[in-house]
Every structure is written in structure tokens, then in C-alpha cells.
Write a protein that holds these residues in place. Structure first.
Motif, PDB file in Angstrom:
ATOM      1  N   SER A  82       6.830  -4.066  75.906  1.00  0.00           N
ATOM      2  CA  SER A  82       5.675  -4.680  75.547  1.00  0.00           C
ATOM      3  C   SER A  82       5.165  -4.431  74.289  1.00  0.00           C
ATOM      4  CB  SER A  82       4.435  -4.739  76.692  1.00  0.00           C
ATOM      5  OG  SER A  82       3.844  -3.311  76.793  1.00  0.00           O
ATOM      6  N   SER A  83       5.350  -3.552  73.518  1.00  0.00           N
ATOM      7  CA  SER A  83       4.854  -3.081  72.096  1.00  0.00           C
ATOM      8  C   SER A  83       6.094  -2.307  71.629  1.00  0.00           C
ATOM      9  CB  SER A  83       3.456  -2.316  72.376  1.00  0.00           C
ATOM     10  OG  SER A  83       3.712  -1.086  72.995  1.00  0.00           O
ATOM     11  N   THR A  84       6.121  -2.180  70.565  1.00  0.00           N
ATOM     12  CA  THR A  84       7.145  -1.516  69.736  1.00  0.00           C
ATOM     13  C   THR A  84       6.917  -1.505  68.218  1.00  0.00           C
ATOM     14  OG1 THR A  84       9.458  -1.194  69.332  1.00  0.00           O
ATOM     15  CG2 THR A  84       8.542  -3.383  69.218  1.00  0.00           C
ATOM     16  N   GLN A  85       7.427  -0.568  67.473  1.00  0.00           N
ATOM     17  CA  GLN A  85       7.217  -0.243  65.955  1.00  0.00           C
ATOM     18  C   GLN A  85       8.763  -0.836  65.193  1.00  0.00           C
ATOM     19  OE1 GLN A  85       6.330   3.760  64.977  1.00  0.00           O
ATOM     20  NE2 GLN A  85       4.226   3.668  65.934  1.00  0.00           N
ATOM     21  N   THR A 139       1.468 -11.599  68.297  1.00  0.00           N
ATOM     22  CA  THR A 139       1.608 -10.233  67.446  1.00  0.00           C
ATOM     23  C   THR A 139       0.213  -9.912  66.995  1.00  0.00           C
ATOM     24  OG1 THR A 139       2.217 -11.333  65.431  1.00  0.00           O
ATOM     25  CG2 THR A 139       3.946 -10.570  67.079  1.00  0.00           C
TER      26      THR A 139
END
Length: 207
Positions: A82-85, A139
Motif C-alpha cells: 500500500s505504500s513504498t518509496q 498519492t
């Protein structure tokens, strides 16, 4: 005085020249040499004919690709976090905005020139604006940043996308068929107008 009984030589008669009208008729009825055929576009015409034969299979291939994308979306929804860099985050948004700016510029120039090709650039620009609104809202961080993204999407990006869609539909729709004069059925040529030579005047008939 003795009379000269030797007859004078009579010159042979020369054939009379044909009248000008006969000469013109003989020239007009003479067969003309056939014009050389231009064979430069034969490869292109053959390629277009081959493409038209494969249009049905190409369409079925695109439709099959759309069907295959449905289960792939479920795979991505379960596999991706669900989230990342990510890297090059700023360059990704700058490139997307550059594409939108180029699309708006091209659509405006073609529309001001009344070029029907503005429908193509309008369709592409509308898709880019919709994608920009989608990713910008999803985002963004919760709070003021999310509220600003929603306001820009609802007040600027989505209305521009709708306007581009309207322009694309109006430009790409088929042109209306030309109206034929009354009394003429389909497939029959229009009657030719009488010329000056076809008209018969009373003076000519009396003569």
C-alpha cells in the motif's frame, strides 16, 4: 498553214484536300496512347489491403488484451504494498505535466486553425488529465495536501478532460452525407445540362 494536230499534255488532277471538319473528326477518332501508370503507390496500396484483411484479428487481439488485464489487476492489488518509496518522484510528475502542456498547446493550435486533427490531440490530452487527477489525489498525504489535490481535480483537471472529450467526439464523428437533388434515385447520375449545340432554335428548324 498546217494545223498542229499533236495534243497538248493534260496535267493529272491532284486529289482535293479534305475539309477541315473531316480532318478534325479523323484526328479525334484516332486512338490515343495510354498514359503511363504510376506504380509508386502500389506497395502502399498492397500494405493497406493487407492491413484491412487483418483488421478483424487485430481488433480481437486488442479485446483479448483488455480481458486479460482484469485478472492481472487482482494480482497487483494483492501483491503490491500500500505504500513504498520510489526514486525520481519529481521527474515523473514533471514529465507528466510536460505531456499535458504539449497536448493542450497542440490542441489549441490545431483548433484555432480548424484542423480536424485536433480531435486526436484532444483525446490524448483528456486521458492524461484524467490520469493526473487520479494519481494526484491518491498519492497525496491526508489533510491539506489531499484537500488541495481534490480541489484541483474537481475544479481544473476533470473539467478540462471533459472539454477535451467533447472536442474529440465532435472532431472524429463522420461527416454528414451530401443531400442529393429531388427526383434522383440512389445510384443514378444526375441528368446532364443541355449545351448550346444541343438546343434547337426555331430558326434552325425552318432552315
Amino acid at each position: 498553214m498546217v494545223a498542229n494536230t499533236v495534243p497538248f499534255p493534260v496535267p493529272a488532277r491532284r486529289p482535293r484536300p479534305l475539309p477541315r471538319l473531316r480532318r478534325a473528326a479523323s484526328r479525334s477518332t484516332a486512338p490515343r496512347p495510354a498514359a503511363p501508370q504510376n506504380t509508386a503507390f502500389r506497395p502502399w496500396s498492397s500494405c493497406l489491403g493487407t492491413l484491412r484483411q487483418w483488421e478483424r484479428w487485430i481488433g480481437l487481439g486488442f479485446a483479448a488484451g483488455g480481458v486479460v488485464m482484469v485478472p492481472w489487476m487482482f494480482v497487483l492489488a494483492r501483491a503490491l504494498p500500500s505504500s513504498t518509496q520510489v526514486s525520481n518522484w519529481s521527474m515523473a510528475w514533471v514529465g507528466l505535466d510536460a505531456l499535458i502542456a504539449a497536448g493542450l498547446l497542440g490542441t489549441g493550435i490545431l483548433l484555432s486553425r480548424r484542423d480536424p486533427r485536433h480531435g486526436l490531440t484532444a483525446a490524448a490530452t483528456g486521458a492524461l488529465l484524467t490520469m493526473d487527477a487520479w494519481f494526484d489525489v491518491l498519492t497525496s498525504a491526508p489533510g491539506a495536501e489531499r484537500a488541495l489535490a481534490v480541489a484541483m481535480a474537481a475544479g481544473l483537471e476533470l473539467p478540462l478532460a471533459c472539454a477535451c472529450a467533447v472536442l474529440a467526439v465532435r472532431a472524429l464523428r463522420p461527416a454528414p452525407a451530401s443531400v442529393q437533388p429531388t427526383g434522383i434515385e440512389d445510384g443514378q447520375p444526375a441528368p446532364a445540362k443541355p449545351t448550346e449545340t444541343d438546343e434547337i432554335t426555331p430558326a434552325a428548324t425552318n432552315a
